[in-house]
Design a protein around this motif. Sequence first.
Motif, PDB file in Angstrom:
ATOM      1  N   MET A   1      51.148 -10.823 -87.611  1.00 23.73           N
ATOM      2  CA  MET A   1      51.615 -10.763 -86.253  1.00 23.73           C
ATOM      3  C   MET A   1      53.052 -10.232 -86.257  1.00 23.73           C
ATOM      4  O   MET A   1      53.876 -10.647 -87.041  1.00 23.73           O
ATOM      5  N   ALA A   2      53.336  -9.319 -85.355  1.00 20.65           N
ATOM      6  CA  ALA A   2      54.669  -8.740 -85.248  1.00 20.65           C
ATOM      7  C   ALA A   2      55.644  -9.743 -84.646  1.00 20.65           C
ATOM      8  O   ALA A   2      55.272 -10.577 -83.822  1.00 20.65           O
ATOM      9  N   THR A   3      56.875  -9.644 -85.087  1.00 27.47           N
ATOM     10  CA  THR A   3      57.924 -10.503 -84.552  1.00 27.47           C
ATOM     11  C   THR A   3      58.772  -9.704 -83.589  1.00 27.47           C
ATOM     12  O   THR A   3      59.229  -8.620 -83.916  1.00 27.47           O
ATOM     13  N   SER A   4      58.982 -10.223 -82.418  1.00 28.62           N
ATOM     14  CA  SER A   4      59.824  -9.586 -81.406  1.00 28.62           C
ATOM     15  C   SER A   4      60.935 -10.543 -81.033  1.00 28.62           C
ATOM     16  O   SER A   4      60.812 -11.752 -81.187  1.00 28.62           O
ATOM     17  N   ILE A   5      62.034  -9.974 -80.515  1.00 32.59           N
ATOM     18  CA  ILE A   5      63.118 -10.826 -80.053  1.00 32.59           C
ATOM     19  C   ILE A   5      63.395 -10.553 -78.587  1.00 32.59           C
ATOM     20  O   ILE A   5      63.183  -9.458 -78.109  1.00 32.59           O
ATOM     21  N   ALA A   6      63.843 -11.567 -77.923  1.00 26.85           N
ATOM     22  CA  ALA A   6      64.339 -11.416 -76.567  1.00 26.85           C
ATOM     23  C   ALA A   6      65.857 -11.336 -76.687  1.00 26.85           C
ATOM     24  O   ALA A   6      66.499 -12.260 -77.188  1.00 26.85           O
ATOM     25  N   LEU A   7      66.396 -10.227 -76.296  1.00 23.76           N
ATOM     26  CA  LEU A   7      67.829 -10.009 -76.419  1.00 23.76           C
ATOM     27  C   LEU A   7      68.569 -10.970 -75.501  1.00 23.76           C
ATOM     28  O   LEU A   7      68.362 -10.983 -74.293  1.00 23.76           O
ATOM     29  N   SER A   8      69.429 -11.805 -76.082  1.00 22.97           N
ATOM     30  CA  SER A   8      70.099 -12.802 -75.251  1.00 22.97           C
ATOM     31  C   SER A   8      71.613 -12.832 -75.427  1.00 22.97           C
ATOM     32  O   SER A   8      72.313 -13.218 -74.516  1.00 22.97           O
ATOM     33  N   ASN A   9      72.117 -12.458 -76.583  1.00 18.40           N
ATOM     34  CA  ASN A   9      73.570 -12.527 -76.769  1.00 18.40           C
ATOM     35  C   ASN A   9      74.096 -11.430 -77.693  1.00 18.40           C
ATOM     36  O   ASN A   9      74.733 -11.706 -78.690  1.00 18.40           O
ATOM     37  N   PRO A  10      73.843 -10.156 -77.337  1.00 13.68           N
ATOM     38  CA  PRO A  10      74.353  -9.069 -78.168  1.00 13.68           C
ATOM     39  C   PRO A  10      75.876  -8.980 -78.088  1.00 13.68           C
ATOM     40  O   PRO A  10      76.495  -9.556 -77.191  1.00 13.68           O
ATOM     41  N   VAL A  11      76.451  -8.255 -79.030  1.00 16.39           N
ATOM     42  CA  VAL A  11      77.897  -8.040 -79.065  1.00 16.39           C
ATOM     43  C   VAL A  11      78.147  -6.538 -79.170  1.00 16.39           C
ATOM     44  O   VAL A  11      77.547  -5.859 -80.000  1.00 16.39           O
ATOM     45  N   VAL A  12      79.045  -6.017 -78.316  1.00 18.79           N
ATOM     46  CA  VAL A  12      79.380  -4.594 -78.312  1.00 18.79           C
ATOM     47  C   VAL A  12      80.889  -4.450 -78.411  1.00 18.79           C
ATOM     48  O   VAL A  12      81.629  -5.045 -77.616  1.00 18.79           O
ATOM     49  N   THR A  13      81.342  -3.668 -79.401  1.00 20.66           N
ATOM     50  CA  THR A  13      82.775  -3.370 -79.513  1.00 20.66           C
ATOM     51  C   THR A  13      82.976  -1.861 -79.551  1.00 20.66           C
ATOM     52  O   THR A  13      82.211  -1.128 -80.170  1.00 20.66           O
ATOM     53  N   VAL A  14      84.030  -1.432 -78.876  1.00 18.63           N
ATOM     54  CA  VAL A  14      84.436  -0.036 -78.855  1.00 18.63           C
ATOM     55  C   VAL A  14      85.894   0.014 -79.254  1.00 18.63           C
ATOM     56  O   VAL A  14      86.736  -0.634 -78.616  1.00 18.63           O
ATOM     57  N   ASN A  15      86.189   0.739 -80.323  1.00 21.18           N
ATOM     58  CA  ASN A  15      87.563   0.856 -80.793  1.00 21.18           C
ATOM     59  C   ASN A  15      88.171  -0.533 -81.028  1.00 21.18           C
ATOM     60  O   ASN A  15      89.308  -0.799 -80.663  1.00 21.18           O
ATOM     61  N   SER A  16      87.370  -1.441 -81.594  1.00 13.18           N
ATOM     62  CA  SER A  16      87.741  -2.830 -81.905  1.00 13.18           C
ATOM     63  C   SER A  16      87.948  -3.713 -80.685  1.00 13.18           C
ATOM     64  O   SER A  16      88.436  -4.836 -80.796  1.00 13.18           O
ATOM     65  N   VAL A  17      87.594  -3.242 -79.490  1.00 17.42           N
ATOM     66  CA  VAL A  17      87.707  -4.032 -78.263  1.00 17.42           C
ATOM     67  C   VAL A  17      86.317  -4.537 -77.879  1.00 17.42           C
ATOM     68  O   VAL A  17      85.378  -3.741 -77.735  1.00 17.42           O
ATOM     69  N   ASP A  18      86.172  -5.827 -77.707  1.00 24.02           N
ATOM     70  CA  ASP A  18      84.900  -6.424 -77.322  1.00 24.02           C
ATOM     71  C   ASP A  18      84.645  -6.147 -75.845  1.00 24.02           C
ATOM     72  O   ASP A  18      85.383  -6.625 -74.981  1.00 24.02           O
ATOM     73  N   ILE A  19      83.595  -5.358 -75.557  1.00 28.30           N
ATOM     74  CA  ILE A  19      83.244  -5.051 -74.161  1.00 28.30           C
ATOM     75  C   ILE A  19      81.875  -5.637 -73.808  1.00 28.30           C
ATOM     76  O   ILE A  19      81.225  -5.182 -72.875  1.00 28.30           O
ATOM     77  N   THR A  20      81.481  -6.649 -74.547  1.00 26.85           N
ATOM     78  CA  THR A  20      80.179  -7.288 -74.329  1.00 26.85           C
ATOM     79  C   THR A  20      80.001  -7.728 -72.880  1.00 26.85           C
ATOM     80  O   THR A  20      78.944  -7.511 -72.285  1.00 26.85           O
ATOM     81  N   ASP A  21      81.040  -8.313 -72.289  1.00 26.60           N
ATOM     82  CA  ASP A  21      80.926  -8.833 -70.919  1.00 26.60           C
ATOM     83  C   ASP A  21      80.847  -7.739 -69.864  1.00 26.60           C
ATOM     84  O   ASP A  21      80.600  -8.019 -68.696  1.00 26.60           O
ATOM     85  N   GLN A  22      81.042  -6.484 -70.267  1.00 23.19           N
ATOM     86  CA  GLN A  22      80.960  -5.360 -69.344  1.00 23.19           C
ATOM     87  C   GLN A  22      79.702  -4.522 -69.572  1.00 23.19           C
ATOM     88  O   GLN A  22      79.443  -3.578 -68.846  1.00 23.19           O
ATOM     89  N   THR A  23      78.935  -4.855 -70.606  1.00 26.56           N
ATOM     90  CA  THR A  23      77.777  -4.064 -71.006  1.00 26.56           C
ATOM     91  C   THR A  23      76.490  -4.675 -70.470  1.00 26.56           C
ATOM     92  O   THR A  23      76.261  -5.868 -70.587  1.00 26.56           O
ATOM     93  N   THR A  24      75.648  -3.824 -69.899  1.00 28.61           N
ATOM     94  CA  THR A  24      74.365  -4.286 -69.386  1.00 28.61           C
ATOM     95  C   THR A  24      73.187  -3.678 -70.134  1.00 28.61           C
ATOM     96  O   THR A  24      72.066  -4.182 -70.050  1.00 28.61           O
ATOM     97  N   ALA A  25      73.424  -2.607 -70.904  1.00 28.61           N
ATOM     98  CA  ALA A  25      72.350  -1.997 -71.700  1.00 28.61           C
ATOM     99  C   ALA A  25      72.961  -1.161 -72.811  1.00 28.61           C
ATOM    100  O   ALA A  25      74.060  -0.620 -72.666  1.00 28.61           O
ATOM    101  N   ALA A  26      72.232  -1.067 -73.921  1.00 29.01           N
ATOM    102  CA  ALA A  26      72.663  -0.248 -75.053  1.00 29.01           C
ATOM    103  C   ALA A  26      71.440   0.386 -75.699  1.00 29.01           C
ATOM    104  O   ALA A  26      70.433  -0.285 -75.910  1.00 29.01           O
ATOM    105  N   VAL A  27      71.545   1.678 -75.995  1.00 32.78           N
ATOM    106  CA  VAL A  27      70.499   2.390 -76.731  1.00 32.78           C
ATOM    107  C   VAL A  27      71.189   3.078 -77.902  1.00 32.78           C
ATOM    108  O   VAL A  27      71.983   3.996 -77.715  1.00 32.78           O
ATOM    109  N   PHE A  28      70.909   2.607 -79.109  1.00 33.00           N
ATOM    110  CA  PHE A  28      71.526   3.119 -80.341  1.00 33.00           C
ATOM    111  C   PHE A  28      70.444   3.874 -81.090  1.00 33.00           C
ATOM    112  O   PHE A  28      69.442   3.283 -81.492  1.00 33.00           O
ATOM    113  N   THR A  29      70.627   5.176 -81.280  1.00 34.80           N
ATOM    114  CA  THR A  29      69.611   6.011 -81.896  1.00 34.80           C
ATOM    115  C   THR A  29      70.111   6.597 -83.209  1.00 34.80           C
ATOM    116  O   THR A  29      71.110   7.313 -83.224  1.00 34.80           O
TER     117      THR A  29
END
Length: 136
Positions: A1-29
């Motif tokens: 059975m495949a394991t899936s996650i429900a995204l609940s507390n990701p972390v996003v930093t840009v230029n060492s600045v945490d912008i997690t509280d301003q981010t609503t979606a991320a697509v990393f390819t």
Amino acid sequence: MATSIALSNPVVTVNSVDITDQTTAAVFTQRYDSLEKTAFGSTSRVYTSGLGNHELTLTLYMSYAASETYATLKDLVGTETTVVVNPSAGGNSATSPGFTLTGALLAELPVINMTLGELATCDITFTGGVYTAATS
């Protein structure tokens, strides 16, 4: 059975600045250019991996307050920076690798993207850079 996650507390930093509280979606390819290496006599096209051409697109709530979205990004337009996305807080691990682009270019920043009665958001895209996925 495949394991899936429900995204609940990701972390996003840009230029060492945490912008997690301003981010609503991320697509990393993770992407590499396709280089054709088909030879005479082949009956099908054959490709090999070329240069990395990675991309991170973020959807952010737009805020113009100090240390918020616009203040964090305005000086990065046209420059190379480092961006990191972790699927969950708590550091890098096998189940929450830190996906990083080092030397990624932010070519443009939509400074206004508003609709009456809705929260203002913007989509930004970082392209290129060196891709890594840290698990420790």
